[in-house]
Design a protein around this motif. Structure first.
Motif, PDB file in Angstrom:
ATOM      1  N   GLY A  31      -2.549  -5.931   4.246  1.00 53.12           N
ATOM      2  CA  GLY A  31      -1.794  -6.136   2.961  1.00 53.12           C
ATOM      3  C   GLY A  31      -1.726  -7.683   3.048  1.00 53.12           C
ATOM      4  N   LYS A  32      -1.986  -8.516   3.857  1.00 54.25           N
ATOM      5  CA  LYS A  32      -1.818  -9.836   3.449  1.00 54.25           C
ATOM      6  C   LYS A  32      -3.793 -10.120   3.397  1.00 54.25           C
ATOM      7  CE  LYS A  32       1.564 -11.660   4.900  1.00 54.25           C
ATOM      8  NZ  LYS A  32       2.455 -12.767   4.151  1.00 54.25           N
ATOM      9  N   VAL A  33      -4.475  -9.328   3.509  1.00 59.53           N
ATOM     10  CA  VAL A  33      -6.029  -9.575   3.353  1.00 59.53           C
ATOM     11  C   VAL A  33      -6.457  -9.053   2.155  1.00 59.53           C
ATOM     12  CG1 VAL A  33      -8.257  -9.663   4.179  1.00 59.53           C
ATOM     13  CG2 VAL A  33      -6.319 -10.216   5.952  1.00 59.53           C
ATOM     14  N   PHE A  34      -6.161  -7.795   2.210  1.00 60.41           N
ATOM     15  CA  PHE A  34      -6.279  -6.710   0.699  1.00 60.41           C
ATOM     16  C   PHE A  34      -5.097  -6.738   0.000  1.00 60.41           C
ATOM     17  CE2 PHE A  34      -8.917  -5.891   4.208  1.00 60.41           C
ATOM     18  CZ  PHE A  34     -10.609  -6.363   3.887  1.00 60.41           C
ATOM     19  N   GLY A  35      -3.949  -7.027  -0.286  1.00 61.90           N
ATOM     20  CA  GLY A  35      -2.799  -6.222  -0.906  1.00 61.90           C
ATOM     21  C   GLY A  35      -3.165  -7.653  -1.893  1.00 61.90           C
ATOM     22  N   LYS A  36      -2.742  -6.285  -3.216  1.00 64.98           N
ATOM     23  CA  LYS A  36      -2.794  -6.972  -4.871  1.00 64.98           C
ATOM     24  C   LYS A  36      -1.365  -6.429  -5.196  1.00 64.98           C
ATOM     25  CE  LYS A  36      -6.979  -8.486  -4.465  1.00 64.98           C
ATOM     26  NZ  LYS A  36      -7.383  -9.864  -3.317  1.00 64.98           N
ATOM     27  N   LYS A  37      -1.345  -5.124  -5.378  1.00 65.92           N
ATOM     28  CA  LYS A  37      -0.620  -4.506  -5.566  1.00 65.92           C
ATOM     29  C   LYS A  37       1.017  -3.923  -4.917  1.00 65.92           C
ATOM     30  CE  LYS A  37      -3.249  -1.197  -8.264  1.00 65.92           C
ATOM     31  NZ  LYS A  37      -4.147  -0.680  -8.034  1.00 65.92           N
ATOM     32  N   GLN A  38       2.184  -5.372  -5.505  1.00 69.09           N
ATOM     33  CA  GLN A  38       3.383  -4.833  -4.644  1.00 69.09           C
ATOM     34  C   GLN A  38       4.506  -4.111  -4.282  1.00 69.09           C
ATOM     35  OE1 GLN A  38       5.764  -8.333  -6.770  1.00 69.09           O
ATOM     36  NE2 GLN A  38       5.766  -9.712  -5.284  1.00 69.09           N
ATOM     37  N   LEU A  39       4.521  -3.388  -3.628  1.00 69.30           N
ATOM     38  CA  LEU A  39       4.458  -1.901  -2.851  1.00 69.30           C
ATOM     39  C   LEU A  39       6.428  -1.442  -4.111  1.00 69.30           C
ATOM     40  CD1 LEU A  39       4.270   1.085  -1.675  1.00 69.30           C
ATOM     41  CD2 LEU A  39       5.761  -0.372   0.337  1.00 69.30           C
ATOM     42  N   ALA A  40       7.805  -2.458  -3.324  1.00 67.40           N
ATOM     43  CA  ALA A  40       8.926  -2.520  -3.644  1.00 67.40           C
ATOM     44  C   ALA A  40       8.986  -3.792  -4.394  1.00 67.40           C
ATOM     45  CB  ALA A  40       9.545  -1.506  -3.154  1.00 67.40           C
ATOM     46  N   LYS A  41       9.211  -4.310  -5.116  1.00 64.32           N
ATOM     47  CA  LYS A  41       9.379  -5.409  -5.382  1.00 64.32           C
ATOM     48  C   LYS A  41      10.685  -6.194  -5.589  1.00 64.32           C
ATOM     49  CE  LYS A  41       9.177  -9.052  -9.629  1.00 64.32           C
ATOM     50  NZ  LYS A  41       8.457  -9.483 -11.432  1.00 64.32           N
ATOM     51  N   ASN A  42      11.861  -5.414  -5.826  1.00 64.85           N
ATOM     52  CA  ASN A  42      13.123  -5.819  -6.116  1.00 64.85           C
ATOM     53  C   ASN A  42      12.985  -5.387  -4.121  1.00 64.85           C
ATOM     54  OD1 ASN A  42      13.094  -6.415  -8.193  1.00 64.85           O
ATOM     55  ND2 ASN A  42      13.138  -4.534  -8.923  1.00 64.85           N
ATOM     56  N   ILE A  43      13.247  -4.620  -3.093  1.00 75.37           N
ATOM     57  CA  ILE A  43      13.265  -4.705  -2.019  1.00 75.37           C
ATOM     58  C   ILE A  43      12.861  -4.801  -1.209  1.00 75.37           C
ATOM     59  CG2 ILE A  43      13.176  -2.936  -0.145  1.00 75.37           C
ATOM     60  CD1 ILE A  43      13.131  -1.281  -1.971  1.00 75.37           C
ATOM     61  N   SER A  44      11.604  -5.754  -0.954  1.00 77.04           N
ATOM     62  CA  SER A  44       9.895  -6.790  -0.077  1.00 77.04           C
ATOM     63  C   SER A  44       9.028  -6.724  -0.525  1.00 77.04           C
ATOM     64  CB  SER A  44      10.349  -5.901   1.409  1.00 77.04           C
ATOM     65  OG  SER A  44      10.127  -6.535   2.043  1.00 77.04           O
ATOM     66  N   PRO A  45       9.024  -8.054  -1.555  1.00 78.83           N
ATOM     67  CA  PRO A  45       7.975  -8.553  -2.316  1.00 78.83           C
ATOM     68  C   PRO A  45       7.035  -8.969  -1.364  1.00 78.83           C
ATOM     69  CG  PRO A  45       9.915  -9.794  -2.345  1.00 78.83           C
ATOM     70  CD  PRO A  45      10.510  -8.961  -1.414  1.00 78.83           C
ATOM     71  N   GLY A  46       7.035  -9.034  -0.300  1.00 75.73           N
ATOM     72  CA  GLY A  46       5.677  -9.070   0.521  1.00 75.73           C
ATOM     73  C   GLY A  46       5.280  -7.679   0.730  1.00 75.73           C
ATOM     74  N   LYS A  47       5.859  -6.349   1.284  1.00 82.23           N
ATOM     75  CA  LYS A  47       5.354  -5.374   0.843  1.00 82.23           C
ATOM     76  C   LYS A  47       4.047  -4.558  -0.337  1.00 82.23           C
ATOM     77  CE  LYS A  47       8.845  -3.837   4.353  1.00 82.23           C
ATOM     78  NZ  LYS A  47       8.831  -5.004   4.349  1.00 82.23           N
ATOM     79  N   THR A  48       3.150  -4.366   0.571  1.00 80.68           N
ATOM     80  CA  THR A  48       2.109  -3.792  -0.522  1.00 80.68           C
ATOM     81  C   THR A  48       1.998  -2.736  -0.762  1.00 80.68           C
ATOM     82  OG1 THR A  48      -0.084  -4.767   0.418  1.00 80.68           O
ATOM     83  CG2 THR A  48       0.828  -6.583  -1.122  1.00 80.68           C
ATOM     84  N   ILE A  49       0.854  -2.316  -2.251  1.00 84.32           N
ATOM     85  CA  ILE A  49       0.681  -1.023  -1.604  1.00 84.32           C
ATOM     86  C   ILE A  49      -0.541  -0.522  -0.577  1.00 84.32           C
ATOM     87  CG2 ILE A  49      -0.549   1.327  -3.462  1.00 84.32           C
ATOM     88  CD1 ILE A  49       1.806   0.547  -5.151  1.00 84.32           C
ATOM     89  N   GLU A  50      -1.718  -1.399  -0.525  1.00 82.18           N
ATOM     90  CA  GLU A  50      -2.389  -1.641   0.133  1.00 82.18           C
ATOM     91  C   GLU A  50      -2.207  -1.143   1.347  1.00 82.18           C
ATOM     92  OE1 GLU A  50      -3.855  -3.179  -4.163  1.00 82.18           O
ATOM     93  OE2 GLU A  50      -1.893  -3.323  -2.564  1.00 82.18           O
ATOM     94  N   GLY A  51      -1.204  -2.129   2.113  1.00 82.18           N
ATOM     95  CA  GLY A  51      -0.863  -1.803   2.772  1.00 82.18           C
ATOM     96  C   GLY A  51      -0.119  -1.292   3.639  1.00 82.18           C
ATOM     97  N   ALA A  52       0.652  -0.520   2.539  1.00 78.60           N
ATOM     98  CA  ALA A  52       1.627   0.347   2.868  1.00 78.60           C
ATOM     99  C   ALA A  52       0.349   1.781   3.433  1.00 78.60           C
ATOM    100  CB  ALA A  52       2.471   0.638   2.278  1.00 78.60           C
ATOM    101  N   MET A  53      -0.428   2.014   2.254  1.00 77.57           N
ATOM    102  CA  MET A  53      -1.593   3.692   2.634  1.00 77.57           C
ATOM    103  C   MET A  53      -2.196   2.444   4.172  1.00 77.57           C
ATOM    104  SD  MET A  53      -1.305   5.320   0.509  1.00 77.57           S
ATOM    105  CE  MET A  53      -2.687   6.084   0.602  1.00 77.57           C
ATOM    106  N   ALA A  54      -2.820   1.423   4.820  1.00 80.85           N
ATOM    107  CA  ALA A  54      -2.900   1.530   5.415  1.00 80.85           C
ATOM    108  C   ALA A  54      -2.655   1.566   6.334  1.00 80.85           C
ATOM    109  CB  ALA A  54      -3.232   0.172   5.252  1.00 80.85           C
TER     110      ALA A  54
END
Length: 139
Positions: A31-54
């Motif tokens: 998520g930090k290296v490749f993350g571009k799209k936020q997973l749940a902006k209103n819940i946890s802005p630092g989490k990304t879809i790319e990180g969650a998938m990985a």
């Protein structure tokens, strides 16, 4: 459920910790290296879809290997349990982030500054102990 799971089999307990840690760690790094799209902006802005998938993919792969070869259950059960555990890990992380957001809490503690505190290191694994206890109870 942590102690109940340990009482079922210590190797299941260790497997759960490995799967959750893998999911958390790889989700964070990717998520930090490749993350571009936020997973749940209103819940946890630092989490990304790319990180969650990985996190999901690597936790699922590790789960299949661990359950098949170490816990020694069938490949089909290993795949099913690994998917359930990988999803539960991600959901646990989001649920506790939502609770923190609703309570205006930045961190659950200061042991791991900037990482949400100790409970944030455990949030993804707590749900796994409940689920794994019931899954492996009859195993």
């Amino acid at each position: 459920y942590i102690f109940l799971t340990i009482s079922l089999e210590k190797n299941i307990y260790i497997s759960i910790l490995l799967i959750a840690s893998t999911s958390d760690t790889l989700a964070f790094i990717i998520g930090k290296v490749f993350g571009k799209k936020q997973l749940a902006k209103n819940i946890s802005p630092g989490k990304t879809i790319e990180g969650a998938m990985a996190g999901f993919i690597f936790a699922t792969i590790l789960g299949i290997v661990v359950f098949t070869y170490w816990i020694q259950i069938s490949m089909l059960q290993s795949i099913l349990y690994s998917i359930i555990f990988a999803v539960t890990t991600q959901l646990g992380d989001l649920v506790f982030s939502k609770i923190k957001r609703n309570r205006n809490i930045k961190d659950y503690g200061s042991i791991f500054p900037g990482h949400g505190g100790l409970l944030d290191r455990l949030d993804s694994v707590l749900g796994l102990f409940i689920i794994s206890y019931f899954i492996f109870l009859n195993g």
